[in-house]
Design an enzyme around this catalytic site. Sequence first.
Site, PDB file in Angstrom:
ATOM      1  N   VAL A   1       0.840  -1.209   0.000  1.00  0.00           N
ATOM      2  CA  VAL A   1       0.000   0.000   0.000  1.00  0.00           C
ATOM      3  C   VAL A   1       0.871   1.253   0.000  1.00  0.00           C
ATOM      4  CG1 VAL A   1      -1.771   1.271   1.285  1.00  0.00           C
ATOM      5  CG2 VAL A   1      -1.929  -1.220   1.087  1.00  0.00           C
TER       6      VAL A   1
ATOM      7  N   CYS B   1     -10.671  -2.358   3.088  1.00  0.00           N
ATOM      8  CA  CYS B   1     -10.820  -2.346   1.627  1.00  0.00           C
ATOM      9  C   CYS B   1     -12.179  -2.843   1.158  1.00  0.00           C
ATOM     10  CB  CYS B   1      -9.719  -3.182   0.996  1.00  0.00           C
ATOM     11  SG  CYS B   1      -9.478  -4.768   1.799  1.00  0.00           S
TER      12      CYS B   1
ATOM     13  N   SER C   1      -3.685  -9.611  -2.207  1.00  0.00           N
ATOM     14  CA  SER C   1      -3.072  -8.331  -1.835  1.00  0.00           C
ATOM     15  C   SER C   1      -3.572  -7.799  -0.502  1.00  0.00           C
ATOM     16  CB  SER C   1      -3.338  -7.293  -2.922  1.00  0.00           C
ATOM     17  OG  SER C   1      -4.739  -7.169  -3.116  1.00  0.00           O
ATOM     18  N   GLY C   2      -4.806  -8.160  -0.120  1.00  0.00           N
ATOM     19  CA  GLY C   2      -5.346  -7.685   1.159  1.00  0.00           C
ATOM     20  C   GLY C   2      -4.513  -8.142   2.337  1.00  0.00           C
TER      21      GLY C   2
ATOM     22  N   LYS D   1     -15.941  -6.131  10.357  1.00  0.00           N
ATOM     23  CA  LYS D   1     -15.534  -4.803   9.870  1.00  0.00           C
ATOM     24  C   LYS D   1     -16.549  -4.285   8.851  1.00  0.00           C
ATOM     25  CE  LYS D   1     -10.540  -5.437  10.275  1.00  0.00           C
ATOM     26  NZ  LYS D   1      -9.303  -5.724   9.527  1.00  0.00           N
TER      27      LYS D   1
ATOM     28  N   HIS E   1     -10.438  -7.063  -5.329  1.00  0.00           N
ATOM     29  CA  HIS E   1     -11.510  -7.754  -4.607  1.00  0.00           C
ATOM     30  C   HIS E   1     -12.807  -7.678  -5.433  1.00  0.00           C
ATOM     31  CE1 HIS E   1      -8.963  -8.056  -1.212  1.00  0.00           C
ATOM     32  NE2 HIS E   1      -9.622  -7.340  -0.311  1.00  0.00           N
TER      33      HIS E   1
END
Length: 346
Positions: free
Chosen positions: A16, A131, A161-162, A215, A244
Site C-alpha cells: 500500500v 478495503c 493483496s489484502g 468490519k 476484490h
Amino acid sequence: MSRRYSVAVAGATGAVGAEFLQLLTERSGFPLGELRLLASARSAGKTIEFKGESLPVRELTPDSFAGVDIAFFSAGGGRSREFAGDAVRAGAVVIDNSSAYRMDPAVPLVVPEVNGEDAVRHTGILANPNCSTILLLMALAPLHRLSPVRRVVVSTYQAASGAGASAMRELEEQSRAYLAGEPVVKEVFPHQVAFNLFSHNTAVDETGYNEEERKLVYETRKILHLPDLAVTATCIRVPILRAHSESVNIEFATERPTVEAARQALAAFPGVRVTDDRAANQFPMPSEASGKDDVFVGRIREDGSHPRALELFLSGDQIRKGAALNGFQIAEYLIAHDAVKGAMRP
Ligand code: HSE
C-alpha cells in the site's frame, strides 16, 4: 508561491505504501513539499526511487514527524497505535490505513465520495476504511441516496493483496509450484491459496463471524451514519492477485429503484464504472479492475425472490481504491477544504 505539504509515508516499503508513492508520482498536481519515507528498522537504509531520485527509507520512530503536515500510515495497527500520537503531537494529520482507530467515535472514517464532509471534523487522526468496506460503499451510497437501504447481504471474493505484498508473492510461488507438480509451501496464509479458496484468514468469534465480516458490518454503519442498518457478510479469500470482488444484495426500506434508475445513479457516481452488458455477458472482473481507480459495478438486476431488493456484483482494485487511493483522496479532500490542520483540533 502556493502552499506545499510535507508528507510522511509510514510503511513505505509495503504494497500500500508503494501504491501511495505511485499516486504521488501520477498526480502531479498534488502540492508536495518534502517526502519522508518511513519503515521498520529492518527496511531502514534501503532506498526507493521517486521521480528519478533515490530517497532513503528511515526508521519509524517517535521523532520521525517534525515538520510533517500529512502522515499516511500503512504499517499495521500496532505501529499506528504506537506512533500516530507522536505524529499528531508533531502537528501532522494522520491518515491511518489500519483498523486501529476506525471505530473510535472521535475519528472520522471516510470514503471521500460518500462522506467527505466527515473528514473536516478530524482532531488529528482520520481512518481509511477496510478495503472491502470501501468498495461496497462505492456501490451502496448512490443507491441509498436514491432510496433508503434497510438491509445488505454481501459475499466477498478477496484477493491476496489484502494480506500484503508477501501474500501476493505466496500466491505466485504456490501457483508455480502447483503447476510444476511440486509441494505447495504455506507461510503467509493458513491454507493453500493457489487453485483454492477459503474463508477469510481472520479470527472467527463466538457469533461465527470472522473479523473481516464484522468490519464490513460496523464500518458500513459508521460511514453511512446508519447505526441500525442490517448488514451480514461472508468473506472469502480467492486466488486473485490484487482486486476484490463482491456479490451484494440490497433491500430498500420502502421502494426498490428500477434497474435503469440504479444503473444511472451508479454511472453518475464519481469513481464508479458501470460494466453491465447482458447481451455480451460482460460484467465486472478483477482482471479488468486491477490497477484501475474506478470500482466496476454490474449484474444490476431485480432480486426475483424479494419485491424490494436489487442484486449487483462489483470488482475494485484492493490496493488502489481499497487502500492507497482512498487515503490519498482523503488528503486531497483535506487540502481542498483547507482542513489539513483541523479546525476542531484541541
Ligand atoms: N482486510 C483486507 C483483506 C485488507 O484481508 O483483504 C483490507 O485493507
